[in-house]
Design a protein around this motif. Structure first.
Motif, PDB file in Angstrom:
ATOM      1  N   SER A  51      -6.497  28.714  14.064  1.00  0.00           N
ATOM      2  CA  SER A  51      -5.657  28.146  15.117  1.00  0.00           C
ATOM      3  C   SER A  51      -5.766  26.622  15.175  1.00  0.00           C
ATOM      4  O   SER A  51      -4.774  25.944  15.452  1.00  0.00           O
ATOM      5  CB  SER A  51      -5.998  28.757  16.472  1.00  0.00           C
ATOM      6  OG  SER A  51      -7.338  28.464  16.814  1.00  0.00           O
ATOM      7  N   ARG A  52      -6.942  26.070  14.916  1.00  0.00           N
ATOM      8  CA  ARG A  52      -7.092  24.608  14.925  1.00  0.00           C
ATOM      9  C   ARG A  52      -6.253  23.987  13.805  1.00  0.00           C
ATOM     10  O   ARG A  52      -5.514  23.028  14.023  1.00  0.00           O
ATOM     11  CB  ARG A  52      -8.561  24.237  14.763  1.00  0.00           C
ATOM     12  CG  ARG A  52      -8.797  22.757  14.783  1.00  0.00           C
ATOM     13  CD  ARG A  52     -10.293  22.453  14.811  1.00  0.00           C
ATOM     14  NE  ARG A  52     -10.482  21.036  14.608  1.00  0.00           N
ATOM     15  CZ  ARG A  52     -11.235  20.495  13.675  1.00  0.00           C
ATOM     16  NH1 ARG A  52     -11.912  21.267  12.867  1.00  0.00           N
ATOM     17  NH2 ARG A  52     -11.357  19.206  13.546  1.00  0.00           N
ATOM     18  N   TYR A  53      -6.350  24.553  12.612  1.00  0.00           N
ATOM     19  CA  TYR A  53      -5.562  24.059  11.479  1.00  0.00           C
ATOM     20  C   TYR A  53      -4.076  24.223  11.773  1.00  0.00           C
ATOM     21  O   TYR A  53      -3.280  23.326  11.517  1.00  0.00           O
ATOM     22  CB  TYR A  53      -5.953  24.805  10.210  1.00  0.00           C
ATOM     23  CG  TYR A  53      -5.098  24.439   9.020  1.00  0.00           C
ATOM     24  CD1 TYR A  53      -5.382  23.305   8.278  1.00  0.00           C
ATOM     25  CD2 TYR A  53      -4.014  25.214   8.647  1.00  0.00           C
ATOM     26  CE1 TYR A  53      -4.606  22.944   7.188  1.00  0.00           C
ATOM     27  CE2 TYR A  53      -3.229  24.874   7.564  1.00  0.00           C
ATOM     28  CZ  TYR A  53      -3.534  23.744   6.826  1.00  0.00           C
ATOM     29  OH  TYR A  53      -2.754  23.395   5.770  1.00  0.00           O
ATOM     30  N   GLN A  54      -3.707  25.370  12.307  1.00  0.00           N
ATOM     31  CA  GLN A  54      -2.292  25.641  12.595  1.00  0.00           C
ATOM     32  C   GLN A  54      -1.741  24.635  13.589  1.00  0.00           C
ATOM     33  O   GLN A  54      -0.619  24.139  13.421  1.00  0.00           O
ATOM     34  CB  GLN A  54      -2.129  27.069  13.135  1.00  0.00           C
ATOM     35  CG  GLN A  54      -0.710  27.564  13.120  1.00  0.00           C
ATOM     36  CD  GLN A  54      -0.167  27.716  11.707  1.00  0.00           C
ATOM     37  OE1 GLN A  54      -0.884  28.034  10.789  1.00  0.00           O
ATOM     38  NE2 GLN A  54       1.118  27.472  11.551  1.00  0.00           N
ATOM     39  N   SER A  55      -2.524  24.288  14.616  1.00  0.00           N
ATOM     40  CA  SER A  55      -2.025  23.313  15.591  1.00  0.00           C
ATOM     41  C   SER A  55      -1.925  21.923  14.961  1.00  0.00           C
ATOM     42  O   SER A  55      -1.012  21.164  15.289  1.00  0.00           O
ATOM     43  CB  SER A  55      -2.921  23.284  16.834  1.00  0.00           C
ATOM     44  OG  SER A  55      -4.195  22.793  16.512  1.00  0.00           O
TER      45      SER A  55
END
Length: 123
Positions: A51-55
């Motif tokens: 989720s961090r990478y995706q954001s």
């Protein structure tokens, strides 16, 4: 009498603090049973979560090509930089493709030479 007692207590406190600092140094140096260190390591080893990478991906602005490994904005995919350029070397394979490989040997370009030898079946 009181100044001597204060001097003695001050010297004792100084010795205790030096000894404690020395033990903390050796404990950290040799990985001694640090409860605090174990807690820090445990907090770093969390389950994989993209989720961090995706954001970061969604928040990136690029009107060309957004490199998936580094989130760099480049004109062409083979222009993407290596994510770990201090230990990786980018080798262009032709036809607009490139790979990042661990640096090998003692000379720049050694990894590219080994890849070319492998492509020719000589390695």
């Amino acid at each position: 009498m009181l100044p001597n007692l204060l001097r003695t207590l001050g010297a004792l406190l100084l010795l205790v603090s030096v000894a404690q600092a020395q033990f903390q140094f050796f404990e950290q140096m040799f990985g001694g049973g640090g409860g605090r260190q174990e807690q820090q390591r445990a907090s770093q080893n969390v389950p994989s979560d993209s989720s961090r990478y995706q954001s970061m991906w969604e928040g990136s602005r690029c009107d060309k090509y957004l490199c998936p490994g580094t989130l760099a904005c480049v004109h062409f995919p083979h222009h993407c930089p290596c994510p770990h350029s201090d230990v990786e070397e980018k080798v262009e394979l032709g036809e607009g493709s490139a790979v990042c490989v661990s640096k090998g040997g003692y000379k720049p370009g050694e990894a590219a030479r080994k890849i070319e030898l492998a492509r020719k079946g000589l390695l």
